[in-house]
Scaffold this motif. Sequence first.
Motif, PDB file in Angstrom:
ATOM      1  N   MET A  99      22.113  -9.091  35.940  1.00 16.38           N
ATOM      2  CA  MET A  99      21.683  -9.132  37.334  1.00 16.38           C
ATOM      3  C   MET A  99      20.605 -10.182  37.577  1.00 16.38           C
ATOM      4  O   MET A  99      20.078 -10.304  38.685  1.00 16.38           O
ATOM      5  N   ARG A 100      20.267 -10.938  36.545  1.00 15.87           N
ATOM      6  CA  ARG A 100      19.289 -12.021  36.714  1.00 15.87           C
ATOM      7  C   ARG A 100      19.968 -13.237  37.351  1.00 15.87           C
ATOM      8  O   ARG A 100      21.188 -13.255  37.539  1.00 15.87           O
ATOM      9  N   ASP A 101      19.161 -14.250  37.644  1.00 17.54           N
ATOM     10  CA  ASP A 101      19.671 -15.396  38.386  1.00 17.54           C
ATOM     11  C   ASP A 101      20.726 -16.186  37.634  1.00 17.54           C
ATOM     12  O   ASP A 101      21.471 -16.965  38.242  1.00 17.54           O
ATOM     13  N   ASN A 102      20.782 -16.054  36.310  1.00 15.93           N
ATOM     14  CA  ASN A 102      21.820 -16.784  35.570  1.00 15.93           C
ATOM     15  C   ASN A 102      22.994 -15.862  35.199  1.00 15.93           C
ATOM     16  O   ASN A 102      23.755 -16.141  34.288  1.00 15.93           O
ATOM     17  N   GLY A 103      23.103 -14.744  35.922  1.00 21.12           N
ATOM     18  CA  GLY A 103      24.272 -13.890  35.773  1.00 21.12           C
ATOM     19  C   GLY A 103      25.231 -14.127  36.921  1.00 21.12           C
ATOM     20  O   GLY A 103      24.934 -14.874  37.880  1.00 21.12           O
ATOM     21  N   TRP A 104      26.390 -13.495  36.896  1.00 20.70           N
ATOM     22  CA  TRP A 104      27.416 -13.675  37.922  1.00 20.70           C
ATOM     23  C   TRP A 104      27.698 -15.169  38.133  1.00 20.70           C
ATOM     24  O   TRP A 104      27.288 -15.785  39.120  1.00 20.70           O
ATOM     25  N   THR A 105      28.399 -15.747  37.209  1.00 21.74           N
ATOM     26  CA  THR A 105      28.681 -17.188  37.235  1.00 21.74           C
ATOM     27  C   THR A 105      29.929 -17.526  38.049  1.00 21.74           C
ATOM     28  O   THR A 105      30.310 -18.693  38.136  1.00 21.74           O
ATOM     29  N   ALA A 106      30.554 -16.516  38.661  1.00 20.25           N
ATOM     30  CA  ALA A 106      31.805 -16.763  39.383  1.00 20.25           C
ATOM     31  C   ALA A 106      31.582 -17.520  40.688  1.00 20.25           C
ATOM     32  O   ALA A 106      32.483 -18.211  41.175  1.00 20.25           O
ATOM     33  N   GLY A 107      30.394 -17.397  41.275  1.00 24.90           N
ATOM     34  CA  GLY A 107      30.149 -18.021  42.568  1.00 24.90           C
ATOM     35  C   GLY A 107      28.749 -17.716  43.037  1.00 24.90           C
ATOM     36  O   GLY A 107      27.891 -17.281  42.249  1.00 24.90           O
ATOM     37  N   PRO A 108      28.481 -17.915  44.330  1.00 23.56           N
ATOM     38  CA  PRO A 108      27.120 -17.684  44.846  1.00 23.56           C
ATOM     39  C   PRO A 108      26.774 -16.192  44.855  1.00 23.56           C
ATOM     40  O   PRO A 108      27.641 -15.322  44.884  1.00 23.56           O
ATOM     41  N   GLY A 109      25.460 -15.933  44.868  1.00 22.38           N
ATOM     42  CA  GLY A 109      25.008 -14.553  44.895  1.00 22.38           C
ATOM     43  C   GLY A 109      25.203 -13.873  43.556  1.00 22.38           C
ATOM     44  O   GLY A 109      25.460 -14.519  42.530  1.00 22.38           O
ATOM     45  N   ASN A 110      25.059 -12.551  43.559  1.00 24.06           N
ATOM     46  CA  ASN A 110      25.261 -11.782  42.323  1.00 24.06           C
ATOM     47  C   ASN A 110      25.663 -10.366  42.718  1.00 24.06           C
ATOM     48  O   ASN A 110      24.819  -9.533  43.053  1.00 24.06           O
ATOM     49  N   LEU A 111      26.966 -10.096  42.708  1.00 18.65           N
ATOM     50  CA  LEU A 111      27.453  -8.777  43.139  1.00 18.65           C
ATOM     51  C   LEU A 111      27.027  -7.659  42.198  1.00 18.65           C
ATOM     52  O   LEU A 111      27.046  -6.480  42.588  1.00 18.65           O
ATOM     53  N   PHE A 112      26.661  -7.984  40.965  1.00 22.40           N
ATOM     54  CA  PHE A 112      26.201  -6.931  40.046  1.00 22.40           C
ATOM     55  C   PHE A 112      24.990  -6.193  40.607  1.00 22.40           C
ATOM     56  O   PHE A 112      24.699  -5.068  40.210  1.00 22.40           O
ATOM     57  N   ARG A 113      24.252  -6.830  41.513  1.00 23.11           N
ATOM     58  CA  ARG A 113      23.027  -6.218  42.043  1.00 23.11           C
ATOM     59  C   ARG A 113      23.329  -5.112  43.055  1.00 23.11           C
ATOM     60  O   ARG A 113      22.423  -4.371  43.445  1.00 23.11           O
ATOM     61  N   GLU A 114      24.573  -5.025  43.490  1.00 19.78           N
ATOM     62  CA  GLU A 114      24.953  -4.022  44.489  1.00 19.78           C
ATOM     63  C   GLU A 114      25.424  -2.736  43.809  1.00 19.78           C
ATOM     64  O   GLU A 114      26.346  -2.771  42.984  1.00 19.78           O
ATOM     65  N   LYS A 115      24.796  -1.612  44.178  1.00 15.23           N
ATOM     66  CA  LYS A 115      25.168  -0.340  43.565  1.00 15.23           C
ATOM     67  C   LYS A 115      26.644  -0.034  43.772  1.00 15.23           C
ATOM     68  O   LYS A 115      27.336   0.401  42.840  1.00 15.23           O
ATOM     69  N   GLU A 116      27.152  -0.271  45.001  1.00 13.68           N
ATOM     70  CA  GLU A 116      28.555   0.046  45.264  1.00 13.68           C
ATOM     71  C   GLU A 116      29.481  -0.800  44.402  1.00 13.68           C
ATOM     72  O   GLU A 116      30.564  -0.348  44.008  1.00 13.68           O
ATOM     73  N   VAL A 152      38.362 -12.844  45.277  1.00 16.05           N
ATOM     74  CA  VAL A 152      38.154 -14.290  45.274  1.00 16.05           C
ATOM     75  C   VAL A 152      36.763 -14.620  45.808  1.00 16.05           C
ATOM     76  O   VAL A 152      36.133 -13.828  46.518  1.00 16.05           O
ATOM     77  N   THR A 153      36.307 -15.799  45.459  1.00 20.26           N
ATOM     78  CA  THR A 153      34.984 -16.288  45.858  1.00 20.26           C
ATOM     79  C   THR A 153      35.052 -16.826  47.281  1.00 20.26           C
ATOM     80  O   THR A 153      36.140 -16.967  47.857  1.00 20.26           O
ATOM     81  N   PRO A 154      33.890 -17.168  47.866  1.00 20.79           N
ATOM     82  CA  PRO A 154      33.902 -17.782  49.207  1.00 20.79           C
ATOM     83  C   PRO A 154      34.751 -19.052  49.268  1.00 20.79           C
ATOM     84  O   PRO A 154      35.254 -19.401  50.337  1.00 20.79           O
ATOM     85  N   ASP A 155      34.936 -19.719  48.128  1.00 20.75           N
ATOM     86  CA  ASP A 155      35.776 -20.921  48.094  1.00 20.75           C
ATOM     87  C   ASP A 155      37.247 -20.595  47.862  1.00 20.75           C
ATOM     88  O   ASP A 155      38.080 -21.512  47.755  1.00 20.75           O
ATOM     89  N   GLY A 156      37.570 -19.334  47.761  1.00 22.73           N
ATOM     90  CA  GLY A 156      38.958 -18.940  47.571  1.00 22.73           C
ATOM     91  C   GLY A 156      39.428 -18.928  46.126  1.00 22.73           C
ATOM     92  O   GLY A 156      40.625 -18.761  45.860  1.00 22.73           O
ATOM     93  N   ASN A 157      38.509 -19.088  45.200  1.00 17.71           N
ATOM     94  CA  ASN A 157      38.882 -19.085  43.780  1.00 17.71           C
ATOM     95  C   ASN A 157      38.845 -17.672  43.197  1.00 17.71           C
ATOM     96  O   ASN A 157      38.037 -16.836  43.619  1.00 17.71           O
ATOM     97  N   GLN A 158      39.718 -17.426  42.246  1.00 21.18           N
ATOM     98  CA  GLN A 158      39.722 -16.146  41.535  1.00 21.18           C
ATOM     99  C   GLN A 158      38.349 -15.887  40.906  1.00 21.18           C
ATOM    100  O   GLN A 158      37.762 -16.768  40.259  1.00 21.18           O
ATOM    101  N   VAL A 159      37.815 -14.701  41.115  1.00 24.28           N
ATOM    102  CA  VAL A 159      36.566 -14.333  40.441  1.00 24.28           C
ATOM    103  C   VAL A 159      36.855 -14.142  38.956  1.00 24.28           C
ATOM    104  O   VAL A 159      37.681 -13.302  38.573  1.00 24.28           O
TER     105      VAL A 159
END
Length: 638
Positions: free
Chosen positions: A348-365, A445-452
């Motif tokens: 959940m740190r800034d160098n996690g979630w390399t698939a795209g912008p943001g970091n969805l791991f930080r969301e409980k849901e 998919v990411t905001p750019d339409g790429n597979q996560v």
Amino acid sequence: MPSGNRSFDNIGQGTTGISRRKWLQALGVAGAAGLAGCQGSDDQETTTTTDDGTESDPSTDSETETETESGSRSVGGTYNSVTSSPYETLNPLYNDEYGAGVAIGYALDLNYTFAPETEPFWLHTEFETDDNEVWVVKVREGLEFGGDYGEVTAETYTYQIQEVHQSEWANTPDATNWIRDEEPINVEETGEYEFQIELPSPDPVYLESYDPQMYPIPVDLMQPYVDEEDAEGLQDDEDLLELTFTGNLGAFSLDEWNRSSGVTFSRNDDYFLQDVDDAPDEFENAPYFEGVQVDVVQEESSRLAALETGETDTAAVPPNRVQEFQDLDSTYVSVQPQSYNEICAYNMRDNGWTAGPGNLFREKEFRQGLACAVNKERLVEGVYRGFAEIEYTWQPPWSQWYPDEDDLMTFGTGDLYGPEETRSRIESAIENVDEDYRYDGENLVTPDGNQVTLSLYHSAGQNTEKNFAQFIAQEFSENAGIEVEVEAIDGVKFSEDYWQQEVPDNPDEYEWSEGPNNAGPREVTSANEWDMSVVFGLNAYPLNPLTADVFFLKDGVYNPYGYYPSWDAEGLFDKARNAESRDELKEALRDIFINISEDQPMGMLAFPSDTIGYNSSVQGPMEDYFSGWDFPAWYFEE
């Protein structure tokens, strides 16, 4: 007394620091192996087996019985055991590795241990308390050191605590056990065989913390180094390294320690437990092995081959080979619960979630959605061949602190498993973030339409762990629409370059900085980016769950994954820590475990059991967390 139980519940609460030994205890299997640099592709070096290969034939040794008998037990044979790596030290004051601790325990008992159902088994000392705050410690009479070191008395312990562990120079691994609230714990000698420990506040699980667990060491041995404040000399003292002073304080005596190949012990005819009236009858002539030999055998395949051929008496057996060794007439496998879980950690740190912008791991849901994606029943049956228990929260189901399961979120089973449950929660999480993640058909998919696509690291050479990672990847793909790239990595490299953060040059400018395992808020990162990991299992501390607070506090000493709880973790742990009775503690822990199961700080998936193979003639192991507590009473069946 060597114990087969994984007695790792001893990260001190309220201490000012945390030692390397305690991190090794906190990290499971690959973690301990990696950090210690002491294992190859094997599981923990717990009870490993052994064979001497060339000099000792167990089948022959077991026939060399003596006249000593106790019931069906008779003394005979050498118990052969193996370890995957050499010991760094056998100095009881400075050892911080589990395998070496087992070896030390053959010759020198700790002052107490636990029997099944968490019953204290008093060895050198007995503890009493009326208020869980002042603990009176009675030292057993008749305990003798070897050589000219004399008798074990209350001073043996008070001197060690006050002059060594609480000193500023000795830097022992147990030093943090004797400090609370940044002050030394008051210890007072109240008689020749009695002293008391005065805690700053009640602690109903003080014994289970293992903080007061110690080896007796002669005062005259320690005193010259204390006078000179010579830590290096104390670490290198030959009597400590060779355990020459152990007298009648352990079941065996150390004969030889070859630093590269192993260690041998012979039976101690004067073992004190033989004469203890309140000890179980089976100890009256203990130990029942003529000796113990521990050899260094690095390859798991070599140890298993030795077990199969009868050249060794015990070896850890991987789940996929348990049935094979169960079917042999010459061996059996003991399935023993243990306290380390199998987790999938999310960065959940800034160098996690390399698939795209943001970091969805930080969301409980989102984390809840991932929890719904992995079928835990299939995981247990498929990867662990049924030798594991499903994990819903930070306690194994057999723990006395485990809450009513109806109160827990049972993600990954029943109605809380499958693509619908997974994706509905992920879509709910996406609504909470600014970035435009979405489902395109079956794929996230990411905001750019790429597979996560995310990375998932596992320890190289650990086949069970590799299968574990591949199962998660398959489930995430099918149920969450997330592609996972499974990658093997050396445990030490992952720890140093990925798991631990780079401590900033200006730590005081951050809200907190607690060292490489939590060097600051999420913007402080490790050298390399990573998404998910199954490299480390963590200890759930089933005897003293308060110790586990380090895994869930945002600004605590251990938060490599950058978890910020959505619940009042600090307040609830404080409430539990201030409980004055076990009932109060259990109620407070219930609230904690319910919150953990809902918040899903990490993927909590399973508690694998230890599967330990034994020579069929070995009598004594039990399928219990505390197996090994009575090792001196084990014997070879004729």
